[in-house]
Design a protein around this motif. Structure first.
Motif, PDB file in Angstrom:
ATOM      1  N   ASN A 105      27.368  -5.696  14.689  1.00 35.67           N
ATOM      2  CA  ASN A 105      26.078  -5.617  14.020  1.00 35.67           C
ATOM      3  C   ASN A 105      25.636  -6.984  13.496  1.00 35.67           C
ATOM      4  O   ASN A 105      25.610  -7.964  14.230  1.00 35.67           O
ATOM      5  CB  ASN A 105      26.161  -4.565  12.915  1.00 35.67           C
ATOM      6  N   TYR A 106      25.310  -7.054  12.231  1.00 27.70           N
ATOM      7  CA  TYR A 106      24.817  -8.304  11.657  1.00 27.70           C
ATOM      8  C   TYR A 106      25.935  -9.343  11.634  1.00 27.70           C
ATOM      9  O   TYR A 106      27.105  -9.001  11.687  1.00 27.70           O
ATOM     10  CB  TYR A 106      24.337  -8.054  10.216  1.00 27.70           C
ATOM     11  N   SER A 107      25.541 -10.586  11.535  1.00 28.78           N
ATOM     12  CA  SER A 107      26.540 -11.649  11.406  1.00 28.78           C
ATOM     13  C   SER A 107      26.994 -11.753   9.954  1.00 28.78           C
ATOM     14  O   SER A 107      26.165 -11.926   9.061  1.00 28.78           O
ATOM     15  CB  SER A 107      25.942 -12.986  11.865  1.00 28.78           C
ATOM     16  N   PRO A 108      28.271 -11.673   9.736  1.00 30.77           N
ATOM     17  CA  PRO A 108      28.790 -11.732   8.369  1.00 30.77           C
ATOM     18  C   PRO A 108      28.757 -13.151   7.820  1.00 30.77           C
ATOM     19  O   PRO A 108      28.751 -14.113   8.575  1.00 30.77           O
ATOM     20  CB  PRO A 108      30.234 -11.242   8.521  1.00 30.77           C
ATOM     21  N   ALA A 109      28.751 -13.253   6.518  1.00 30.86           N
ATOM     22  CA  ALA A 109      28.771 -14.571   5.877  1.00 30.86           C
ATOM     23  C   ALA A 109      30.133 -15.238   6.054  1.00 30.86           C
ATOM     24  O   ALA A 109      30.237 -16.461   5.979  1.00 30.86           O
ATOM     25  CB  ALA A 109      28.440 -14.431   4.398  1.00 30.86           C
ATOM     26  N   VAL A 159      41.106 -20.881  13.945  1.00 34.00           N
ATOM     27  CA  VAL A 159      40.146 -19.790  14.049  1.00 34.00           C
ATOM     28  C   VAL A 159      38.789 -20.369  14.431  1.00 34.00           C
ATOM     29  O   VAL A 159      38.381 -21.399  13.903  1.00 34.00           O
ATOM     30  CB  VAL A 159      40.018 -19.036  12.701  1.00 34.00           C
ATOM     31  N   THR A 160      38.121 -19.699  15.353  1.00 30.80           N
ATOM     32  CA  THR A 160      36.758 -20.084  15.696  1.00 30.80           C
ATOM     33  C   THR A 160      35.826 -18.926  15.389  1.00 30.80           C
ATOM     34  O   THR A 160      36.250 -17.762  15.327  1.00 30.80           O
ATOM     35  CB  THR A 160      36.632 -20.469  17.178  1.00 30.80           C
ATOM     36  N   PHE A 161      34.556 -19.243  15.205  1.00 33.24           N
ATOM     37  CA  PHE A 161      33.561 -18.247  14.806  1.00 33.24           C
ATOM     38  C   PHE A 161      32.288 -18.528  15.595  1.00 33.24           C
ATOM     39  O   PHE A 161      31.672 -19.568  15.399  1.00 33.24           O
ATOM     40  CB  PHE A 161      33.320 -18.359  13.306  1.00 33.24           C
ATOM     41  N   ASP A 162      31.928 -17.635  16.485  1.00 36.52           N
ATOM     42  CA  ASP A 162      30.735 -17.810  17.307  1.00 36.52           C
ATOM     43  C   ASP A 162      29.758 -16.692  16.958  1.00 36.52           C
ATOM     44  O   ASP A 162      29.926 -15.552  17.400  1.00 36.52           O
ATOM     45  CB  ASP A 162      31.101 -17.772  18.795  1.00 36.52           C
ATOM     46  N   THR A 163      28.748 -17.024  16.163  1.00 37.38           N
ATOM     47  CA  THR A 163      27.802 -15.996  15.704  1.00 37.38           C
ATOM     48  C   THR A 163      26.875 -15.546  16.830  1.00 37.38           C
ATOM     49  O   THR A 163      26.300 -14.459  16.752  1.00 37.38           O
ATOM     50  CB  THR A 163      26.967 -16.506  14.523  1.00 37.38           C
ATOM     51  N   THR A 164      26.748 -16.359  17.882  1.00 38.59           N
ATOM     52  CA  THR A 164      25.914 -15.949  19.017  1.00 38.59           C
ATOM     53  C   THR A 164      26.624 -14.861  19.817  1.00 38.59           C
ATOM     54  O   THR A 164      26.014 -13.859  20.195  1.00 38.59           O
ATOM     55  CB  THR A 164      25.604 -17.151  19.920  1.00 38.59           C
ATOM     56  N   GLU A 175      30.253 -18.541   8.050  1.00 38.67           N
ATOM     57  CA  GLU A 175      29.313 -18.468   9.185  1.00 38.67           C
ATOM     58  C   GLU A 175      28.819 -19.838   9.630  1.00 38.67           C
ATOM     59  O   GLU A 175      28.425 -20.010  10.785  1.00 38.67           O
ATOM     60  CB  GLU A 175      28.130 -17.577   8.815  1.00 38.67           C
ATOM     61  N   ASN A 176      28.843 -20.816   8.733  1.00 41.35           N
ATOM     62  CA  ASN A 176      28.369 -22.145   9.112  1.00 41.35           C
ATOM     63  C   ASN A 176      29.506 -23.047   9.595  1.00 41.35           C
ATOM     64  O   ASN A 176      29.300 -24.242   9.834  1.00 41.35           O
ATOM     65  CB  ASN A 176      27.636 -22.806   7.944  1.00 41.35           C
ATOM     66  N   GLU A 177      30.684 -22.490   9.749  1.00 43.34           N
ATOM     67  CA  GLU A 177      31.827 -23.238  10.256  1.00 43.34           C
ATOM     68  C   GLU A 177      32.143 -22.776  11.668  1.00 43.34           C
ATOM     69  O   GLU A 177      32.255 -21.577  11.929  1.00 43.34           O
ATOM     70  CB  GLU A 177      33.056 -23.017   9.362  1.00 43.34           C
ATOM     71  N   LYS A 178      32.309 -23.696  12.561  1.00 36.58           N
ATOM     72  CA  LYS A 178      32.638 -23.345  13.939  1.00 36.58           C
ATOM     73  C   LYS A 178      34.139 -23.121  14.104  1.00 36.58           C
ATOM     74  O   LYS A 178      34.573 -22.323  14.933  1.00 36.58           O
ATOM     75  CB  LYS A 178      32.190 -24.465  14.887  1.00 36.58           C
ATOM     76  N   GLU A 179      34.911 -23.886  13.345  1.00 35.09           N
ATOM     77  CA  GLU A 179      36.354 -23.871  13.539  1.00 35.09           C
ATOM     78  C   GLU A 179      37.067 -24.147  12.221  1.00 35.09           C
ATOM     79  O   GLU A 179      36.561 -24.880  11.372  1.00 35.09           O
ATOM     80  CB  GLU A 179      36.692 -24.968  14.560  1.00 35.09           C
ATOM     81  N   LYS A 180      38.241 -23.549  12.054  1.00 35.13           N
ATOM     82  CA  LYS A 180      39.066 -23.783  10.874  1.00 35.13           C
ATOM     83  C   LYS A 180      40.511 -23.846  11.325  1.00 35.13           C
ATOM     84  O   LYS A 180      40.942 -23.066  12.184  1.00 35.13           O
ATOM     85  CB  LYS A 180      38.894 -22.611   9.894  1.00 35.13           C
ATOM     86  N   ARG A 181      41.272 -24.776  10.748  1.00 37.71           N
ATOM     87  CA  ARG A 181      42.670 -24.930  11.134  1.00 37.71           C
ATOM     88  C   ARG A 181      43.567 -24.876   9.907  1.00 37.71           C
ATOM     89  O   ARG A 181      43.209 -25.295   8.823  1.00 37.71           O
ATOM     90  CB  ARG A 181      42.884 -26.263  11.841  1.00 37.71           C
ATOM     91  N   LYS A 182      44.770 -24.356  10.155  1.00 34.91           N
ATOM     92  CA  LYS A 182      45.807 -24.357   9.126  1.00 34.91           C
ATOM     93  C   LYS A 182      47.139 -24.388   9.844  1.00 34.91           C
ATOM     94  O   LYS A 182      47.545 -23.413  10.474  1.00 34.91           O
ATOM     95  CB  LYS A 182      45.707 -23.107   8.258  1.00 34.91           C
TER      96      LYS A 182
END
Lengths: 113, 113
Positions: free
Chosen positions: A27-31, A64-69, A52-59
């Motif tokens: 459904n909607y894109s989460p924050a 983790v990647t996040f593609d809202t499209t 939502e404004n981050e494409k990638e995060k590492r630890k």
């Protein structure tokens, strides 16, 4: 309402390889979106949050990647180890930005030596 | 820093009885969430308490209820137990200053016979 889809089939990976798990939402894109690890009979453990404004995060070995499209998050474990074997849960807020989160059913990951 | 604690670890009840489960959040955390996880299934949201108030509840019948005390600890009550209530009940706490991540306790395994 928001729905989360994770691959219900177990993922079997050879030690040392990169494991990639998928989380799709409908459904909607989460924050934000979170990933947790759960071992059998125990409570989930928070791993990473990506906004939502981050494409990638590492630890460490996690990415983790996040593609809202595509409405999708990918969770990667590089140089996988047998100790990484667990169920990995994707979670996101019930509404676009909320304190109540819902969990996917999880993907079981097995790393063989 | 002590984690989230839950008691008891295991609870065995018969159909029709009442069960009381307890949760102590991490010090400083004001929000407490309750989840039900039936064997092999995902986490189902039950209840959310914050600052002593019930903020939201999941799609569960009214015989699932709870409360949050002034010290932010919480209690989950399940009345008129049914066989399908057998599950792992997980409590999680969250700080208002956090990035929405939840910290889970070890769970209470409820068995209804």
């Amino acid at each position: 309402s928001q729905k989360i889809e994770q691959n219900s089939e177990a993922l079997n990976i050879q030690e040392g390889k990169t494991a990639t798990l998928t989380c799709n939402y409908t459904n909607y894109s989460p924050a934000y979106l979170q990933w947790y690890r759960q071992d059998p009979g125990r409570g989930p453990v928070f791993l990473l949050l990506i906004r939502e404004n981050e494409k990638e995060k590492r630890k460490e070995r996690l990415k983790v990647t996040f593609d809202t499209t595509l409405k999708q998050s990918l969770f990667h474990i590089t140089a996988s180890q047998p100790a990484d074997s667990a169920t990995y849960l994707c979670a996101l807020p019930l509404y676009s930005s909320a304190s109540k989160i819902i969990f996917g059913s999880g993907t079981r990951l097995s790393i063989r030596p | 820093e002590a984690g989230v604690t839950q008691s008891p670890t295991h609870l065995i009840k018969t159909r029709g009885q009442q069960a009381t489960l307890r949760c102590s959040p991490i010090s400083g955390h004001t929000s407490v969430y309750w989840y039900q996880q039936a064997l092999g299934l995902g986490l189902q949201f039950l209840l959310w308490y914050d600052e002593g108030e019930e903020r939201n509840r999941g799609n569960f019948p009214p015989r699932f209820s709870g409360r949050q005390f002034p010290n932010y600890s919480s209690e989950l009550n399940v009345n008129a137990l049914e066989l399908e209530d057998s599950a792992l009940y997980l409590c999680a706490s969250r700080s208002r200053r956090s990035n929405y991540e939840q910290y889970f306790g070890p769970g209470t395994r409820l068995t209804v016979t």
